[in-house]
Enzyme design. Structure first.
Site, mmCIF file in Angstrom:
data_model
loop_
_atom_site.group_PDB
_atom_site.id
_atom_site.type_symbol
_atom_site.label_atom_id
_atom_site.label_comp_id
_atom_site.label_asym_id
_atom_site.label_seq_id
_atom_site.Cartn_x
_atom_site.Cartn_y
_atom_site.Cartn_z
ATOM 1 N N SER A 1 14.977 1.554 -2.736
ATOM 2 C CA SER A 1 13.840 1.100 -3.547
ATOM 3 C C SER A 1 12.985 0.078 -2.791
ATOM 4 O O SER A 1 12.488 -0.898 -3.364
ATOM 5 C CB SER A 1 14.327 0.495 -4.870
ATOM 6 O OG SER A 1 13.266 0.405 -5.794
ATOM 7 N N LYS B 1 7.788 4.432 -7.993
ATOM 8 C CA LYS B 1 8.055 5.043 -6.684
ATOM 9 C C LYS B 1 8.369 6.533 -6.773
ATOM 10 O O LYS B 1 8.367 7.216 -5.742
ATOM 11 C CB LYS B 1 9.193 4.303 -5.987
ATOM 12 C CG LYS B 1 8.878 2.846 -5.637
ATOM 13 C CD LYS B 1 9.988 2.232 -4.809
ATOM 14 C CE LYS B 1 9.692 0.794 -4.427
ATOM 15 N NZ LYS B 1 10.053 -0.175 -5.483
ATOM 16 N N SER C 1 9.885 -0.131 -10.678
ATOM 17 C CA SER C 1 10.054 0.696 -9.477
ATOM 18 C C SER C 1 10.128 2.194 -9.755
ATOM 19 O O SER C 1 10.145 2.985 -8.805
ATOM 20 C CB SER C 1 11.310 0.265 -8.707
ATOM 21 O OG SER C 1 11.021 -0.853 -7.900
#
Length: 376
Positions: A119, A62, A59
């Site tokens: 997230s 991101k 993640s």
């Protein structure tokens, strides 16, 4: 005959008087595949291990998604109140989610917090589809921006970080992106330190536990998949100094936090900030041909402020590599060579050397005489 002129190299001691013997410790051994500690102001690497190894970022992907959203906010392409309709594709994203509903409109500010704090893969996809026209279009934007920012070992295949063999980056590239997030759009950086966010009556805490452990840590992003292990990009500021730490591939969740804090502790204990060159500092006078004066003073184009290992400041030297011959006219501020600041064999900074004052062209006879001198 003509004479080949070799650039003139001048070595100058530039540091302050040595004030004592202090031995810097070696960088810590940490239970992660890769790490880097970087100065947020200069991009200087202070400690690293396998920092250029290509690894899955999970993640932490991101961070690029959010960077492009914030860039669109800055340019006016988006506003915080822009409504985005949630597609079926965004709604059905697996993994961490902010729980947006299909065909409902959600404000950009809500999606941005869902992306950074929670997230949310669903938030990432909704924003990506809106800005890029499709997930594929947005991914192309991500890769173009990575190249633009100098992230030479990064390739994205989606805006979420869900596993894909071709979705990879490095600790160094993540730190580079983190620097841009902090420095390019500082008015939005507070979102990366936000501890929780509630959407649709569902409160979720930021997964970065360092935000609770240490009040001077204020970002950035966690990541975890089976393939990537536990990952973290974080930043700590003490006084005027800000560091960025990136750790990738920890086996245990606690290891990513402990390793990151260990890097920060090492950096703040073992490095000191020093102005080694001032913008207006005259370093040396060098010969000039065909000018009304026979010399020109050299100065750095800009101030050079570095983080140096404790006890190393007195060893810093500036090597001036000056064009040879220098021929008038020369204007003030004109680039006439290169300055390299080094300690031992390590170069800490490279920047232009410029003329501290103008040198006007001499009269006809002096120019002729210097033309003859330059032949031999």
């Amino acid at each position: 005959m003509t004479h080949t002129h070799i650039p003139r190299l001048i070595i100058l001691l530039i540091a302050a008087v040595y004030s004592g013997v202090v031995f810097a410790q070696t960088a810590p051994e940490l239970p992660v595949k890769s790490y880097i500690l970087m100065d947020a102001a200069t991009g200087q690497t202070l400690a690293d291990k396998n920092a250029n190894e290509k690894l899955p970022p999970a993640s932490i992907t991101k961070l690029m998604t959010s960077y492009l959203v914030v860039e669109a906010l800055d340019s006016g392409k988006l506003t915080m109140d822009t409504p985005i309709t949630v597609s079926q594709n965004a709604y059905k994203q697996e993994g961490s989610r902010m729980f947006i509903e299909v065909n409902k409109q959600v404000r950009v500010e809500d999606l941005l917090q869902g992306l950074i704090v929670q997230s949310g893969n669903d938030a990432a996809m909704a924003l990506a589809e809106y800005l890029g026209g499709s997930a594929e279009g947005f991914t192309a934007m991500m890769n173009r921006k990575a190249a633009e920012l100098g992230m030479t070992s990064t390739h994205y295949t989606n805006p979420t970080g869900l596993p894909d063999p071709q979705n990879y980056t490095t600790a160094h590239d993540i730190a580079t992106l983190s620097r841009h997030i902090i420095n390019d759009h500082p008015q939005y950086y507070h979102y990366y330190g936000q501890k929780s966010y509630t959407y649709n009556k569902i409160k979720q805490d930021n997964r970065n536990r360092l935000l609770w452990r240490n009040a001077s840590i204020d970002g950035l992003k966690t990541g975890h998949t089976k393939e990537a292990g536990y990952c973290l990009a974080s930043s700590e500021k003490r006084g005027d100094i800000r560091f960025i730490a990136v750790v990738l591939g920890a086996d245990k969740e606690s290891d990513r936090y402990d390793a990151s804090q260990a890097l920060f502790n090492y950096g703040f204990a073992q490095f000191e900030e020093a102005v080694v060159l001032q913008a207006g500092q005259k370093l040396s006078a060098v010969p000039v041909y065909k000018g009304k004066t026979n010399e020109v003073n050299v100065r750095p184009q800009r101030e050079v402020k570095l983080l140096l290992p404790l006890g190393e400041r007195s060893k810093a030297v500036a090597a001036l590599d000056i064009q040879n011959p220098l021929i008038a006219p020369i204007s003030e501020g004109q680039e006439i060579g290169t300055i390299r600041v080094r300690i031992g064999d390590k170069i800490y900074a490279t920047l232009p050397a410029v003329a501290a004052e103008p040198v006007e062209e001499a009269g006809f006879f002096k120019r002729m005489w210097h033309s003859i001198k330059l032949l031999f």
